[in-house]
Design a protein around this motif. Structure first.
Motif, PDB file in Angstrom:
ATOM      1  N   GLU A 140      13.712  25.432  59.956  1.00 28.37           N
ATOM      2  CA  GLU A 140      12.403  25.870  60.422  1.00 28.37           C
ATOM      3  C   GLU A 140      12.239  27.380  60.221  1.00 28.37           C
ATOM      4  OE1 GLU A 140      11.361  24.296  64.212  1.00 28.37           O
ATOM      5  OE2 GLU A 140       9.244  24.749  63.914  1.00 28.37           O
ATOM      6  N   LYS A 141      13.320  28.126  60.500  1.00 29.34           N
ATOM      7  CA  LYS A 141      13.262  29.581  60.294  1.00 29.34           C
ATOM      8  C   LYS A 141      12.957  29.907  58.836  1.00 29.34           C
ATOM      9  CE  LYS A 141      16.753  30.528  63.676  1.00 29.34           C
ATOM     10  NZ  LYS A 141      18.144  30.909  63.751  1.00 29.34           N
ATOM     11  N   LYS A 142      13.559  29.126  57.978  1.00 26.52           N
ATOM     12  CA  LYS A 142      13.334  29.350  56.545  1.00 26.52           C
ATOM     13  C   LYS A 142      11.881  29.085  56.191  1.00 26.52           C
ATOM     14  CE  LYS A 142      17.156  28.381  53.837  1.00 26.52           C
ATOM     15  NZ  LYS A 142      17.959  27.293  53.238  1.00 26.52           N
ATOM     16  N   ILE A 143      11.369  27.999  56.778  1.00 26.95           N
ATOM     17  CA  ILE A 143       9.978  27.656  56.515  1.00 26.95           C
ATOM     18  C   ILE A 143       9.059  28.759  57.015  1.00 26.95           C
ATOM     19  CG2 ILE A 143       8.120  26.025  57.048  1.00 26.95           C
ATOM     20  CD1 ILE A 143      10.319  23.862  57.293  1.00 26.95           C
ATOM     21  N   ILE A 144       9.403  29.279  58.212  1.00 21.40           N
ATOM     22  CA  ILE A 144       8.582  30.363  58.770  1.00 21.40           C
ATOM     23  C   ILE A 144       8.610  31.573  57.834  1.00 21.40           C
ATOM     24  CG2 ILE A 144       8.394  32.014  60.683  1.00 21.40           C
ATOM     25  CD1 ILE A 144       9.721  29.760  62.431  1.00 21.40           C
ATOM     26  N   ARG A 145       9.767  31.803  57.301  1.00 27.61           N
ATOM     27  CA  ARG A 145       9.924  32.989  56.464  1.00 27.61           C
ATOM     28  C   ARG A 145       9.178  32.862  55.152  1.00 27.61           C
ATOM     29  NH1 ARG A 145      15.579  35.161  54.463  1.00 27.61           N
ATOM     30  NH2 ARG A 145      14.869  37.067  53.458  1.00 27.61           N
ATOM     31  N   TYR A 146       9.292  31.692  54.504  1.00 21.84           N
ATOM     32  CA  TYR A 146       8.723  31.566  53.149  1.00 21.84           C
ATOM     33  C   TYR A 146       7.365  30.909  53.141  1.00 21.84           C
ATOM     34  CZ  TYR A 146      13.325  32.982  51.705  1.00 21.84           C
ATOM     35  OH  TYR A 146      14.466  33.694  51.527  1.00 21.84           O
ATOM     36  N   GLY A 147       6.901  30.469  54.328  1.00 23.40           N
ATOM     37  CA  GLY A 147       5.576  29.909  54.402  1.00 23.40           C
ATOM     38  C   GLY A 147       5.517  28.485  53.898  1.00 23.40           C
ATOM     39  N   SER A 148       4.308  27.935  53.973  1.00 26.92           N
ATOM     40  CA  SER A 148       4.106  26.552  53.579  1.00 26.92           C
ATOM     41  C   SER A 148       4.341  26.387  52.089  1.00 26.92           C
ATOM     42  CB  SER A 148       2.690  26.119  53.937  1.00 26.92           C
ATOM     43  OG  SER A 148       2.424  24.890  53.345  1.00 26.92           O
ATOM     44  N   ILE A 149       4.815  25.230  51.740  1.00 27.44           N
ATOM     45  CA  ILE A 149       5.094  24.998  50.326  1.00 27.44           C
ATOM     46  C   ILE A 149       4.033  24.099  49.723  1.00 27.44           C
ATOM     47  CG2 ILE A 149       7.594  25.339  50.361  1.00 27.44           C
ATOM     48  CD1 ILE A 149       7.050  21.926  50.540  1.00 27.44           C
ATOM     49  N   HIS A 150       2.902  24.031  50.456  1.00 29.59           N
ATOM     50  CA  HIS A 150       1.867  23.093  50.058  1.00 29.59           C
ATOM     51  C   HIS A 150       1.515  23.188  48.583  1.00 29.59           C
ATOM     52  CE1 HIS A 150      -1.456  20.380  50.772  1.00 29.59           C
ATOM     53  NE2 HIS A 150      -1.028  20.245  52.029  1.00 29.59           N
ATOM     54  N   ASP A 151       1.459  24.425  48.095  1.00 24.94           N
ATOM     55  CA  ASP A 151       1.044  24.591  46.703  1.00 24.94           C
ATOM     56  C   ASP A 151       2.128  24.171  45.724  1.00 24.94           C
ATOM     57  OD1 ASP A 151      -1.323  25.498  47.628  1.00 24.94           O
ATOM     58  OD2 ASP A 151      -0.719  27.629  47.577  1.00 24.94           O
ATOM     59  N   ASP A 152       3.405  24.365  46.153  1.00 29.47           N
ATOM     60  CA  ASP A 152       4.505  24.031  45.244  1.00 29.47           C
ATOM     61  C   ASP A 152       4.540  22.547  44.924  1.00 29.47           C
ATOM     62  OD1 ASP A 152       4.975  26.588  45.720  1.00 29.47           O
ATOM     63  OD2 ASP A 152       6.883  26.343  46.791  1.00 29.47           O
ATOM     64  N   ILE A 153       4.035  21.751  45.876  1.00 32.27           N
ATOM     65  CA  ILE A 153       4.151  20.305  45.710  1.00 32.27           C
ATOM     66  C   ILE A 153       3.505  19.827  44.433  1.00 32.27           C
ATOM     67  CG2 ILE A 153       3.331  18.128  46.690  1.00 32.27           C
ATOM     68  CD1 ILE A 153       3.939  19.314  49.417  1.00 32.27           C
ATOM     69  N   ARG A 164      18.300   9.444  44.558  1.00 34.22           N
ATOM     70  CA  ARG A 164      18.167  10.775  43.944  1.00 34.22           C
ATOM     71  C   ARG A 164      16.833  11.423  44.359  1.00 34.22           C
ATOM     72  NH1 ARG A 164      17.480  10.423  38.099  1.00 34.22           N
ATOM     73  NH2 ARG A 164      15.466  11.371  38.489  1.00 34.22           N
ATOM     74  N   ILE A 165      15.798  10.594  44.450  1.00 37.25           N
ATOM     75  CA  ILE A 165      14.504  11.129  44.872  1.00 37.25           C
ATOM     76  C   ILE A 165      14.640  11.783  46.239  1.00 37.25           C
ATOM     77  CG2 ILE A 165      12.187  10.480  45.625  1.00 37.25           C
ATOM     78  CD1 ILE A 165      12.252   8.312  43.490  1.00 37.25           C
ATOM     79  N   ILE A 166      15.290  11.061  47.147  1.00 35.11           N
ATOM     80  CA  ILE A 166      15.446  11.603  48.491  1.00 35.11           C
ATOM     81  C   ILE A 166      16.251  12.898  48.450  1.00 35.11           C
ATOM     82  CG2 ILE A 166      16.456  11.157  50.759  1.00 35.11           C
ATOM     83  CD1 ILE A 166      15.945   8.200  50.282  1.00 35.11           C
ATOM     84  N   ALA A 167      17.341  12.848  47.679  1.00 30.54           N
ATOM     85  CA  ALA A 167      18.204  14.026  47.613  1.00 30.54           C
ATOM     86  C   ALA A 167      17.428  15.227  47.073  1.00 30.54           C
ATOM     87  CB  ALA A 167      19.417  13.719  46.742  1.00 30.54           C
ATOM     88  N   GLU A 168      16.679  15.019  46.007  1.00 35.84           N
ATOM     89  CA  GLU A 168      15.997  16.161  45.386  1.00 35.84           C
ATOM     90  C   GLU A 168      14.867  16.681  46.255  1.00 35.84           C
ATOM     91  OE1 GLU A 168      14.919  15.936  41.349  1.00 35.84           O
ATOM     92  OE2 GLU A 168      16.958  15.433  40.679  1.00 35.84           O
ATOM     93  N   LEU A 169      14.112  15.746  46.832  1.00 35.06           N
ATOM     94  CA  LEU A 169      12.992  16.196  47.656  1.00 35.06           C
ATOM     95  C   LEU A 169      13.469  16.931  48.899  1.00 35.06           C
ATOM     96  CD1 LEU A 169      10.354  13.312  47.501  1.00 35.06           C
ATOM     97  CD2 LEU A 169      10.347  15.524  46.347  1.00 35.06           C
ATOM     98  N   THR A 170      14.542  16.421  49.533  1.00 38.38           N
ATOM     99  CA  THR A 170      15.013  17.114  50.733  1.00 38.38           C
ATOM    100  C   THR A 170      15.654  18.440  50.372  1.00 38.38           C
ATOM    101  OG1 THR A 170      17.011  15.780  50.614  1.00 38.38           O
ATOM    102  CG2 THR A 170      15.379  15.110  52.234  1.00 38.38           C
ATOM    103  N   ALA A 171      16.180  18.529  49.169  1.00 35.42           N
ATOM    104  CA  ALA A 171      16.803  19.783  48.770  1.00 35.42           C
ATOM    105  C   ALA A 171      15.752  20.846  48.475  1.00 35.42           C
ATOM    106  CB  ALA A 171      17.692  19.566  47.547  1.00 35.42           C
ATOM    107  N   SER A 172      14.643  20.450  47.843  1.00 37.23           N
ATOM    108  CA  SER A 172      13.700  21.468  47.396  1.00 37.23           C
ATOM    109  C   SER A 172      12.484  21.610  48.323  1.00 37.23           C
ATOM    110  CB  SER A 172      13.236  21.142  45.975  1.00 37.23           C
ATOM    111  OG  SER A 172      12.651  19.848  45.971  1.00 37.23           O
ATOM    112  N   HIS A 173      11.784  20.531  48.521  1.00 36.78           N
ATOM    113  CA  HIS A 173      10.484  20.689  49.164  1.00 36.78           C
ATOM    114  C   HIS A 173      10.397  20.151  50.573  1.00 36.78           C
ATOM    115  CE1 HIS A 173       9.751  20.698  44.797  1.00 36.78           C
ATOM    116  NE2 HIS A 173       8.968  21.717  45.119  1.00 36.78           N
ATOM    117  N   LEU A 174      11.243  19.215  50.910  1.00 41.32           N
ATOM    118  CA  LEU A 174      11.116  18.590  52.226  1.00 41.32           C
ATOM    119  C   LEU A 174      12.427  18.691  53.002  1.00 41.32           C
ATOM    120  CD1 LEU A 174       9.267  15.355  51.113  1.00 41.32           C
ATOM    121  CD2 LEU A 174       8.247  17.244  52.357  1.00 41.32           C
ATOM    122  N   PRO A 175      12.864  19.923  53.272  1.00 41.08           N
ATOM    123  CA  PRO A 175      14.157  20.026  53.956  1.00 41.08           C
ATOM    124  C   PRO A 175      14.071  19.374  55.337  1.00 41.08           C
ATOM    125  CG  PRO A 175      13.038  22.137  53.937  1.00 41.08           C
ATOM    126  CD  PRO A 175      12.243  21.238  53.061  1.00 41.08           C
TER     127      PRO A 175
END
Lengths: 313, 633
Positions: free
Chosen positions: A182-195, A11-22
């Motif tokens: 990657e395009k999504k990441i470019i668009r929404y920027g780094s998620i460093h703070d969300d972590i 579940r950890i893997i699933a949630e992290l890849t879904a939200s913060h670490l695609p």
């Protein structure tokens, strides 16, 4: 064995890849495997692909303490382990714990540190304790080192020798994310703070129990021990390989396979578990003959694997 | 009204009588009397509710079974079997009449009737059989009632409907019976007598030779002998099977030869042969001339190297022989008178040849003279238009001048004996078709041949084939058909060769022989003190058997392997996937959406990769899953 433990890690893997670490499912999974089998992971890739983010997110999700060391050529062993200072107030010496005293330690660009510092770190990884000024301090459990190195950069680095590579249970790359992601990441920027917002997904006691379960409650059959043996002995007899997988390497393959089986909620190892981990666990231990630089260790090992029959009955 | 169980008892007695009647003449006296007595006793005692208890009945049956089992041997199968059946029937009749026992008893009656066909197959059999079948079906219906309600008394109307239902079943089956009767091959002979009669007219070499008793030689292509051996020259292919040494009236017969002989060991090459002999009339075991020893079947050699099997046999035989083609039978001194006795009625021309030869000093010279004289006659070899009658030899030698091996050999031996040279006739086969495919000689019955042996002092018995003096011997005996048809026949013969090998290795007769010998030993065991050597041997045999069984269990496929093979088959046929040896099962099926398949693999790997054998329940579940997968495709 409570097989739900495996489900929690999935579940950890699933949630992290879904939200913060695609797109980071594979290294994330390998990092968890390293944690569960009591080993450490070396992530080898160029900077800027989210190695730090991965380590940080993992620490957050697991609810573990997190330390970070940025290696430079003037980094001293005590910068990692900690040092003894004189406390004027108390009029006595006091040990100030370094970043190593965390559950998850991110060692960035380990090949930039000088060999002395590297070996101090590797000793801590191996022993799970640190000795400073004659006093031995136990490191917290669980203890996972996530080291990174940049293979492209050669100037001013001290590449880890193969013998030291053997200390890492798993070596993996990060890999570029998929184009869409990657395009999504470019668009929404780094998620460093969300972590920082990631909540704890699993109890620490669950993690310790899981680590214990992996070694004691997951069964590795004789046939599969033989299969692992045939894999490592094949690496030792291969023409292009000077040094094949060591006995420690074989043990590590078994441990990682057990952890993989545990993650899948099984109480026994399947050949698929072994095949899944063997490249990540074994490839970096191979020492290739000079002049064969062009050969990729991973594909060499994969090629070997496709010649070794699995015990099916 | 009549009770239903009384009714079924009456039917039972009828069945027992029908089973008994055709078998009675062939039974031993005791069961022949005891069976009707048992029926009578059952009728009387049964009405009072008396019967033999289960345990003594079982004991009695076991005793009788052992008694008759010991009488079994290969010559005597039918009689002990019939008596055993009758005895079992007696025990059942005086025993308790439960529904089960009544059914058994009727079945035994059916068996008794069947056993009677071993001795005699008369049209009455069909009547008995139909009656028994009727009784059987009616009893089945009645017994169903009886077991449900033993005291049930049906009134007339109920009884009628019960019997009507019961009769309806065999009647509807009757047409089917007739269809089967005509479609299925019928035996025309009483089974047992038919088997024994096979020996009646067998091919082979006869015990006596009478020149002039037939006008042509029979040509039967049936293979009599198959000999596994390397190919050798045609001129050496003499198969020794008979020696005739005494004239008796117009015939040549065999008398036990006097004296003893030994095989010389010249540089002639030794030929080892594995011989498969079809059933035939000859009393001796054929082998390549000159046989040195025969093994594989127990046999006694005579002085003139004929091997008599120590047990008479009516079936096929296999044995191995060691022969030396260039060897000579050495006999230091012989009974000259025995080997120079002349047959009666010799033609004058033959006597003249003898008299002329007798002038020479030594036997060798005399032989030479007789040979020359025969060559000068200009004889021809022929298998047809043979001279017959008393004066056959004269016609052969001086008139028609053609004949077959019997005429050549008998004339030649008579001429030699007339000149005082010891000689005798040797019968057997000459030549053979070599089957390159399987490496054996097939020797047909028509290759029967007669040649001679001449005794020379200091040398022994030399083989002389007088048929070779014929101008055309080569064409007549050797250049045989080598047509495509012949080659096809040879290939077809390979099949019967292999069949023989299998049949001979697994010979029913020898099985019976072993069983009978064991029975004899068992009887001996009971009378005398136990033979410890044999006990040890038996123990060793059991140990060996157990070891063999364990080995077999180890080497045969485990259930896991069988299931895996089954899975591979399903995957290939339903999904076109081949099980790869380097891919795990879960990986192989991960993209297939079939819960049964996934359950199968989960159960299977759950056991295999936990180092434990599948439990019986798991094996059953896996099998049913496989079944399901097979059907679903």
């Amino acid at each position: 064995m409570n097989s739900n433990h495996g489900a929690e890690f999935r579940r950890i893997i699933a949630e992290l890849t879904a939200s913060h670490l695609p797109g980071k499912g594979k290294p994330l999974r390998l990092a968890l495997l390293a944690l569960l089998s009591g080993g450490h992971i070396l992530i080898e890739d160029i900077p800027g692909l989210g190695k730090t983010t991965l380590a940080l997110a993992l620490a957050k999700a697991l609810g573990l303490s997190f330390g970070r060391v940025q290696c430079t050529s003037d980094l001293l062993p005590s910068d990692i382990t900690g040092l003894t200072i004189f406390d004027r107030h108390d009029n006595s010496f006091r040990f100030v714990k370094g970043p190593a005293f965390n559950n998850i330690l991110l060692v960035d660009e380990i090949n930039r540190a000088m060999p002395k510092t590297q070996s101090a770190l590797l000793e801590a990884m191996e022993e799970h304790r640190i000795t400073a000024d004659g006093v031995t301090y136990d490191l917290p459990e669980p203890f996972l080192v996530i080291a990174t190195q940049n293979p492209a950069e050669q100037v001013g680095t001290y590449p880890l020798p193969e013998s030291q590579m053997d200390r890492f249970l798993i070596r993996t790359g990060m890999g570029y994310p998929d184009a869409e992601i990657e395009k999504k990441i470019i668009r929404y920027g780094s998620i460093h703070d969300d972590i920082r917002q990631i909540g704890t997904l699993v109890e620490q006691s669950t993690i310790t129990a899981a680590i214990k379960n992996v070694t004691t409650a997951v069964y590795l059959s004789e046939k599969l021990a033989d299969y692992i043996y045939r894999i490592v002995s094949a690496t030792r007899n291969e023409r292009d390989i000077i040094t094949g997988i060591s006995t420690r390497g074989a043990i590590n393959i078994a441990q990682a396979a057990k952890a993989n089986a545990f993650m899948e909620g099984r109480d026994h190892v399947l050949p698929e578990d072994i095949k899944e981990v063997v490249v990540a666990v074994g490839a970096h231990r191979l020492l290739l003959r000079s002049g064969t630089d062009a050969i990729d260790k991973e594909s060499l090992l994969n090629g070997l694997l496709s010649t070794i029959p699995i015990p099916l009955s | 009204m009549i009770r239903i169980d009384t009714l079924s008892h009456i039917l039972l007695y009828c069945a027992a009588i029908i089973g008994y009647l055709p078998l009675a003449p062939y039974l031993h006296r005791l069961p022949a009397i005891a069976l009707p007595a048992a029926i009578l006793a059952a009728v009387i005692a049964g009405s009072k509710g008396l019967f033999l208890k289960e345990r003594p009945a079982l004991l009695l049956a076991t005793g009788l079974f052992l008694y008759y089992a010991l009488q079994f041997n290969r010559h005597n199968i039918a009689i002990p079997a019939a008596n055993l059946l009758a005895s079992l029937q007696i025990i059942r009749l005086v025993g308790e009449k439960s529904a089960r026992n009544i059914l058994q008893s009727i079945t035994l009656a059916l068996f008794c009737l069947a056993a009677s066909t071993l001795f005699d197959l008369s049209p009455r059999f069909v009547i008995y059989l139909l009656l028994l079948l009727l009784i059987f079906t009616v009893s089945l219906v009645l017994l169903t009632f009886q077991s449900a309600a033993p005291g049930f008394r049906p009134d007339r109307r109920e009884l009628r409907s019960i019997i009507a239902i019961a009769l309806l079943q065999p009647l509807t089956a009757l047409p089917l019976i007739f269809v089967l009767f005509f479609i299925l091959p019928r035996t025309q002979l009483p089974l047992w007598s038919g088997i024994s009669m096979v020996g009646g007219d067998r091919p082979g070499i006869s015990d006596s030779v009478q020149p002039g008793d037939k006008s042509s030689v029979s040509t039967s292509g049936a293979t009599l002998l198959r000999v596994e051996m390397p190919k050798i020259g045609v001129e050496d292919l003499y198969w020794r099977a008979m020696v005739l040494n005494t004239p008796e009236g117009g015939r040549w017969v065999r008398r036990e030869p006097p004296g003893s002989a030994s095989v010389s060991a010249p540089p002639g090459r030794a030929v080892r042969q594995s011989i498969y002999l079809e059933a035939n009339r000859n009393r001796y075991l054929p082998a390549l001339d000159l046989p040195q020893s025969i093994s594989g079947t127990r046999s006694e050699p005579s002085a003139d190297r004929l091997y008599t099997p120590s047990r008479s046999t009516s079936g096929r035989l296999s044995y191995t022989a060691l022969s030396r083609t260039a060897a000579v039978l050495v006999e230091k001194s012989i009974n000259r008178k025995f080997y120079t006795t002349l047959p009666a009625n010799l033609p004058d021309g033959l006597k003249r040849i003898s008299a002329q030869a007798a002038t020479a000093g030594t036997d060798r010279e005399r032989l030479q003279l007789v040979e020359d004289a025969f060559r000068k006659l200009g004889l021809a070899y022929s298998a047809t238009d043979l001279p017959t009658g008393d004066r056959a030899l004269e016609k052969f030698l001086f008139v028609t001048r053609k004949g077959h091996c019997e005429l050549f050999a008998t004339a030649f031996v008579a001429a030699l004996r007339g000149a005082g040279v010891p000689a005798r006739l040797v019968g057997g086969y000459f030549g053979g078709d070599y089957n390159e495919l399987a490496g054996y000689y097939a020797i047909a019955e028509e290759r029967a041949h007669l040649w001679t042996e001449v005794w020379l002092a200091g040398e022994g018995w030399l083989r002389v084939d007088p048929s070779r003096f014929a101008r055309n011997f080569g064409e007549a005996r050797q250049q045989r058909k080598s047509t495509l048809l012949h080659r096809l026949q040879l290939t077809a013969d390979t099949l019967s060769y292999y069949w023989n090998r299998v049949v001979i290795t697994y010979d029913l007769e020898s099985q019976f022989e072993v069983a009978r010998a064991a029975g004899e030993r068992l009887r001996g065991l009971r009378q005398g003190r136990p033979n410890y050597g044999q006990l040890v041997k038996a123990g060793a045999a059991i140990l060996l058997l157990t070891a063999g069984l364990l080995f077999w269990r180890r080497t045969r496929q485990s259930p896991e392997e069988r299931l895996l093979t089954g899975l591979a088959r399903v995957l290939r046929s339903s999904y076109g996937i081949d099980l790869s040896p380097t891919t795990g099962l879960h990986k192989t099926i991960e993209n297939i959406d079939n819960p049964a398949l996934h359950e199968f693999v989960a159960i299977y790997t759950g056991a295999v990769y936990r180092d434990r054998a599948l439990t019986a329940a798991e094996v059953a579940r896996l099998k049913s899953l496989l079944q399901e997968l097979r059907i679903r495709k």
